[in-house]
Design a protein around this motif. Structure first.
Motif, short mmCIF file in Angstrom:
data_model
loop_
_atom_site.label_atom_id
_atom_site.label_comp_id
_atom_site.label_asym_id
_atom_site.label_seq_id
_atom_site.Cartn_x
_atom_site.Cartn_y
_atom_site.Cartn_z
N UNK A 58 0.84 -1.19 0.00
CA UNK A 58 0.00 0.00 0.00
C UNK A 58 0.88 1.25 0.00
N UNK A 59 0.34 2.32 -0.51
CA UNK A 59 1.08 3.58 -0.59
C UNK A 59 1.41 4.10 0.80
N UNK A 60 2.53 4.78 0.89
CA UNK A 60 2.92 5.42 2.14
C UNK A 60 2.23 6.78 2.17
N UNK A 61 1.44 7.01 3.22
CA UNK A 61 0.67 8.25 3.32
C UNK A 61 1.42 9.27 4.17
N UNK A 62 1.73 10.40 3.57
CA UNK A 62 2.28 11.55 4.29
C UNK A 62 1.24 12.64 4.11
N UNK A 63 0.70 13.12 5.22
CA UNK A 63 -0.40 14.09 5.17
C UNK A 63 0.03 15.41 5.80
N UNK A 64 -0.72 16.46 5.49
CA UNK A 64 -0.45 17.77 6.10
C UNK A 64 -0.60 17.68 7.61
N UNK A 65 0.06 18.59 8.31
CA UNK A 65 -0.03 18.64 9.77
C UNK A 65 -1.48 18.71 10.21
N UNK A 66 -1.80 17.97 11.26
CA UNK A 66 -3.15 17.95 11.80
C UNK A 66 -3.09 18.48 13.24
N UNK A 67 -3.77 19.59 13.52
CA UNK A 67 -3.73 20.15 14.88
C UNK A 67 -4.33 19.23 15.95
N UNK A 68 -4.96 18.13 15.54
CA UNK A 68 -5.47 17.15 16.51
C UNK A 68 -4.37 16.26 17.07
N UNK A 69 -3.19 16.23 16.43
CA UNK A 69 -2.14 15.30 16.84
C UNK A 69 -1.69 15.49 18.30
N UNK A 70 -1.49 16.71 18.80
CA UNK A 70 -1.11 16.81 20.22
C UNK A 70 -2.16 16.20 21.16
N UNK A 71 -3.42 16.37 20.85
CA UNK A 71 -4.48 15.77 21.67
C UNK A 71 -4.47 14.26 21.59
N UNK A 72 -4.19 13.72 20.41
CA UNK A 72 -4.10 12.27 20.27
C UNK A 72 -2.91 11.74 21.07
N UNK A 73 -1.81 12.50 21.10
CA UNK A 73 -0.68 12.11 21.94
C UNK A 73 -1.11 12.06 23.41
#
Length: 167
Positions: A2-17
């Motif tokens: 499958x393709x390697x997905x690189x996406x734009x920064x998501x401001x939800x990431x700190x909350x997911x951390x």
């Protein structure tokens, strides 16, 4: 592959951390010295694979085996061992490119130290972060799902930044 997905920064990431950190504290909190958000999702504005990388640094090397066993019994995590023989015991949760990658290590682990240097450098050097983003997007497009190609293509850049940050 499958393709390697690189996406734009998501401001939800700190909350997911923070959610992942809470989950880890529930599992092994008494064994943990500190938990760090590492990898590209920890650098505001940087594109990334949408997988939250977490380093959980344990209080001592003597408890690593016990901590690994406790996390292994959690049905949410898949255990991957110590794939690079660097004392970074690896677990994943989620599906495909999305989810969490958890690393357990003892104190003063050299790989963890290098990750922190790299993360902190990119957080404070936007030109280097932009160069890294461009490299990641290029490699993801060229990799055709080949993770070794993608990861290997980043290694010289990462090593250069770690050297600069160590100086």
């Amino acid at each position: 592959m499958s393709a390697i997905k690189v996406v734009d920064y998501n401001p939800a990431w700190p909350g997911l951390f923070e959610e992942g950190k809470s989950r880890i504290m529930e599992l092994i909190g008494g064994m943990v010295d500190d938990i760090h958000h590492v990898g590209s999702t920890s650098v505001v504005g940087l594109c990334a694979k949408p997988k939250i990388d977490i380093d959980a640094v344990l209080r001592s090397n003597a408890i690593v085996v016990d901590a690994v066993e406790r996390v292994k019994v959690c049905c949410d995590f898949t255990f991957h061992g110590d794939p690079y023989s660097d004392g970074m015991w690896t677990f994943t949760s989620g599906h495909g490119s999305y989810g969490t990658r958890l690393y357990l290590c003892g104190p003063e682990n050299p790989t963890h130290f290098k990750r922190m240097l790299f993360r902190d450098w990119l957080r404070t050097h936007p030109v280097d972060a932009a160069e890294y983003a461009a490299l990641k997007r290029k490699l993801a497009a060229e990799a055709n799902g080949d993770w070794k190609f993608y990861t290997g293509g980043k290694s010289d850049f990462v090593a250069k930044i770690v050297r600069q940050a160590s100086a």
